[in-house]
Design an enzyme around this catalytic site. Structure first.
Site, PDB file in Angstrom:
ATOM      1  N   LYS A  66      -1.638   5.343  -7.392  1.00  0.00           N
ATOM      2  CA  LYS A  66      -0.813   5.040  -6.207  1.00  0.00           C
ATOM      3  C   LYS A  66      -0.167   6.282  -5.574  1.00  0.00           C
ATOM      4  CE  LYS A  66      -1.740   1.688  -5.636  1.00  0.00           C
ATOM      5  NZ  LYS A  66      -3.158   1.287  -5.464  1.00  0.00           N
ATOM      6  N   HIS A 127      -7.270   9.631 -12.673  1.00  0.00           N
ATOM      7  CA  HIS A 127      -5.845   9.392 -12.947  1.00  0.00           C
ATOM      8  C   HIS A 127      -5.485   9.868 -14.359  1.00  0.00           C
ATOM      9  CE1 HIS A 127      -5.582   7.020  -9.354  1.00  0.00           C
ATOM     10  NE2 HIS A 127      -6.158   5.941  -9.827  1.00  0.00           N
ATOM     11  N   SER A 157       4.538   0.959  -4.617  1.00  0.00           N
ATOM     12  CA  SER A 157       3.123   0.740  -4.307  1.00  0.00           C
ATOM     13  C   SER A 157       2.408   0.070  -5.478  1.00  0.00           C
ATOM     14  CB  SER A 157       2.476   2.095  -3.978  1.00  0.00           C
ATOM     15  OG  SER A 157       1.111   1.940  -3.732  1.00  0.00           O
ATOM     16  N   SER A 246      -8.647  10.672   8.555  1.00  0.00           N
ATOM     17  CA  SER A 246      -7.934  10.272   7.339  1.00  0.00           C
ATOM     18  C   SER A 246      -6.600   9.588   7.639  1.00  0.00           C
ATOM     19  CB  SER A 246      -7.681  11.489   6.440  1.00  0.00           C
ATOM     20  OG  SER A 246      -6.530  12.173   6.871  1.00  0.00           O
ATOM     21  N   PHE A 248      -3.842   6.809   8.234  1.00  0.00           N
ATOM     22  CA  PHE A 248      -3.725   5.500   7.587  1.00  0.00           C
ATOM     23  C   PHE A 248      -4.390   4.419   8.449  1.00  0.00           C
ATOM     24  CE2 PHE A 248      -1.480   1.510   6.741  1.00  0.00           C
ATOM     25  CZ  PHE A 248      -1.773   1.365   5.396  1.00  0.00           C
ATOM     26  N   ARG A 268      -1.877  -0.621   2.232  1.00  0.00           N
ATOM     27  CA  ARG A 268      -0.758  -1.542   2.392  1.00  0.00           C
ATOM     28  C   ARG A 268       0.170  -1.066   3.500  1.00  0.00           C
ATOM     29  NH1 ARG A 268       4.377  -2.310   0.306  1.00  0.00           N
ATOM     30  NH2 ARG A 268       4.295  -0.145  -0.406  1.00  0.00           N
ATOM     31  N   LYS A 269       0.980  -0.025   3.230  1.00  0.00           N
ATOM     32  CA  LYS A 269       1.908   0.489   4.247  1.00  0.00           C
ATOM     33  C   LYS A 269       1.622   1.948   4.591  1.00  0.00           C
ATOM     34  CE  LYS A 269       5.937  -2.331   4.480  1.00  0.00           C
ATOM     35  NZ  LYS A 269       7.400  -2.412   4.413  1.00  0.00           N
ATOM     36  N   GLY A 270       1.264   2.717   3.574  1.00  0.00           N
ATOM     37  CA  GLY A 270       0.936   4.126   3.798  1.00  0.00           C
ATOM     38  C   GLY A 270       2.109   4.922   4.343  1.00  0.00           C
TER      39      GLY A 270
HETATM   40  S1  PPS Z   1      -5.174   3.996  -6.539  1.00  0.00           S
HETATM   41  O1  PPS Z   1      -5.616   2.581  -6.533  1.00  0.00           O
HETATM   42  O2  PPS Z   1      -4.272   4.243  -7.669  1.00  0.00           O
HETATM   43  O3  PPS Z   1      -6.262   4.947  -6.514  1.00  0.00           O
HETATM   44  O4  PPS Z   1      -4.287   4.120  -5.218  1.00  0.00           O
HETATM   45  P1  PPS Z   1      -4.048   5.444  -4.371  1.00  0.00           P
HETATM   46  O5  PPS Z   1      -5.154   5.614  -3.419  1.00  0.00           O
HETATM   47  O6  PPS Z   1      -3.723   6.579  -5.280  1.00  0.00           O
HETATM   48  O7  PPS Z   1      -2.696   5.097  -3.595  1.00  0.00           O
HETATM   49  C1  PPS Z   1      -2.592   4.019  -2.713  1.00  0.00           C
HETATM   50  C2  PPS Z   1      -1.449   4.315  -1.774  1.00  0.00           C
HETATM   51  O8  PPS Z   1      -1.865   5.319  -0.821  1.00  0.00           O
HETATM   52  C3  PPS Z   1      -1.699   4.798   0.495  1.00  0.00           C
HETATM   53  N1  PPS Z   1      -2.704   5.347   1.411  1.00  0.00           N
HETATM   54  C4  PPS Z   1      -2.408   6.145   2.434  1.00  0.00           C
HETATM   55  N2  PPS Z   1      -1.225   6.667   2.868  1.00  0.00           N
HETATM   56  C5  PPS Z   1      -1.267   7.445   3.982  1.00  0.00           C
HETATM   57  N3  PPS Z   1      -2.402   7.719   4.680  1.00  0.00           N
HETATM   58  C6  PPS Z   1      -3.589   7.212   4.278  1.00  0.00           C
HETATM   59  N4  PPS Z   1      -4.682   7.469   4.966  1.00  0.00           N
HETATM   60  C7  PPS Z   1      -3.620   6.399   3.116  1.00  0.00           C
HETATM   61  N5  PPS Z   1      -4.600   5.744   2.464  1.00  0.00           N
HETATM   62  C8  PPS Z   1      -4.024   5.110   1.424  1.00  0.00           C
HETATM   63  C9  PPS Z   1      -1.858   3.302   0.311  1.00  0.00           C
HETATM   64  O9  PPS Z   1      -1.416   2.589   1.436  1.00  0.00           O
HETATM   65  C10 PPS Z   1      -1.027   3.101  -0.939  1.00  0.00           C
HETATM   66  O10 PPS Z   1       0.368   3.232  -0.699  1.00  0.00           O
HETATM   67  P2  PPS Z   1       1.317   2.008  -0.281  1.00  0.00           P
HETATM   68  O11 PPS Z   1       2.710   2.571  -0.347  1.00  0.00           O
HETATM   69  O12 PPS Z   1       1.102   0.893  -1.258  1.00  0.00           O
HETATM   70  O13 PPS Z   1       0.947   1.629   1.113  1.00  0.00           O
END
Ligand code: PPS
Length: 312
Positions: A66, A127, A157, A246, A248, A268-270
């Protein structure tokens, strides 16, 4: 849809279908003292991973779940592909069959034999803690990008993801999840251990660190730094395109194609600061205290800028 994405989506769909039928207590198993999801990891795969032969040209992305793995993973994959297309010598080396499951420790034990057939550069996400990675990564000086995100947003997250996807244990309440997170009873172990262990590698010449928050503040700059670290040659315009793709919004819009069902839950929210919707005062204090005791004086802990991103 690219073939390798289809294989990844199929694996996730199958894992979710199997998890739906399983008892809650069987969803995770312990390997060397750390929990992992039963439907996508196995002791056999971990054993096979030990003898994986890394290459100096491998592009490795390491971070606690996450922390933004899929985001930075897409940036890396796009950078590698574009740089190879720029270089006539490398165009023929582009992998038609990219690593079907980009997560190093996820999949069947034979995947490492299939990876041997892939040409460089192979993009690998993990991870895992550094000492649970194959020794050849450090011996052969493969470059590693270590990604970190502030603990409060990671916990937030992780909570939503755990309750959204059947592969992981779900929680009746946020309070129940918070206790599990703070005591490290999580898939892939403790956030605090992860940062502590990777902190020991911050000064390694083959390691670069980046935070979710700095990338969010200035994606174009982050993309440029990542490309420089891995020696990937792209024009300014190409770097800009990688950063734009890239975003969100762009990744969420493409989620069905790249991640299938899981895409709806993952993107989800990013954003930064969503923890403010979940943490109560006691939990803020507990996290502040634990961060201070375990991470504040580590090199990676300092990069998190806890005072900026985690204080009310
Ligand atoms: S995992 O399943 O552990 O590999 O998840 P991971 O990809 O590490 O983390 C998921 C969170 O990253 C957010 N996310 C992003 N944030 C900003 N920009 C982009 N492009 C983006 N893509 C994925 C994703 O929304 C998760 O965070 P939260 O806070 O839940 O939204």
């Amino acid at each position: 849809m690219a073939n390798h994405r289809k294989k990844f989506i199929d694996l996730l769909d199958k894992a979710m279908a199997v998890a739906d039928m399983m008892d809650h207590e069987d969803l995770l198993f312990s390997y060397k003292g750390i929990l992992y999801p039963t439907t996508v990891c196995s002791p056999e795969t971990f054993k096979a991973l030990e003898s994986f032969e890394a290459r100096r040209e491998d592009v490795i992305l390491a971070g606690y779940p996450k922390s933004g793995t899929n985001w930075v993973g897409q940036i890396l994959t796009n950078l590698v592909t574009t740089a190879a297309e720029n270089n006539e010598d490398e165009t023929n080396n582009l992998n038609d069959e990219e690593l079907e499951v980009p997560y190093f420790e996820v999949g069947d034990p034979e995947k490492y034999q299939r990876m041997e057939k892939l040409s460089s550069r192979r993009v690998i996400f993990t991870h895992l803690l550094p000492h649970n990675l194959p020794e050849s990564i450090f011996k052969n000086k493969a470059k590693i990008l270590v990604l970190v995100r502030n603990p409060k947003d990671v916990a937030t997250s992780f909570y939503h993801f755990s309750n959204g996807i059947s592969i992981l244990s779900s929680y009746e309440t946020w309070d129940e999840f918070f206790t599990a997170f703070m005591t490290g009873k999580m898939p892939w172990g403790s956030y605090f251990d992860n940062i502590c262990e990777w902190s020991k590698h911050v000064d390694d010449e083959n390691v670069m660190t980046i935070t979710y928050e700095e990338l969010k503040e200035n994606t174009a700059l982050g993309v440029k730094k990542i490309a420089e670290f891995f020696g990937l040659l792209l024009t300014e315009e190409q770097l800009q395109t990688v950063a734009e793709r890239s975003s969100f919004q762009a990744m969420k819009a493409n989620a069905q194609k790249t991640h299938g069902e899981v895409g709806n839950i993952l993107f989800r929210k990013g954003d930064v600061n969503d923890w403010k919707n979940l943490f109560n005062e006691n939990q803020n204090q507990e996290m502040d205290k634990t961060f201070e005791e375990r991470l504040a004086r580590t090199k990676l802990g300092a990069k998190i800028k806890y005072e900026v991103y985690c204080k009310t």
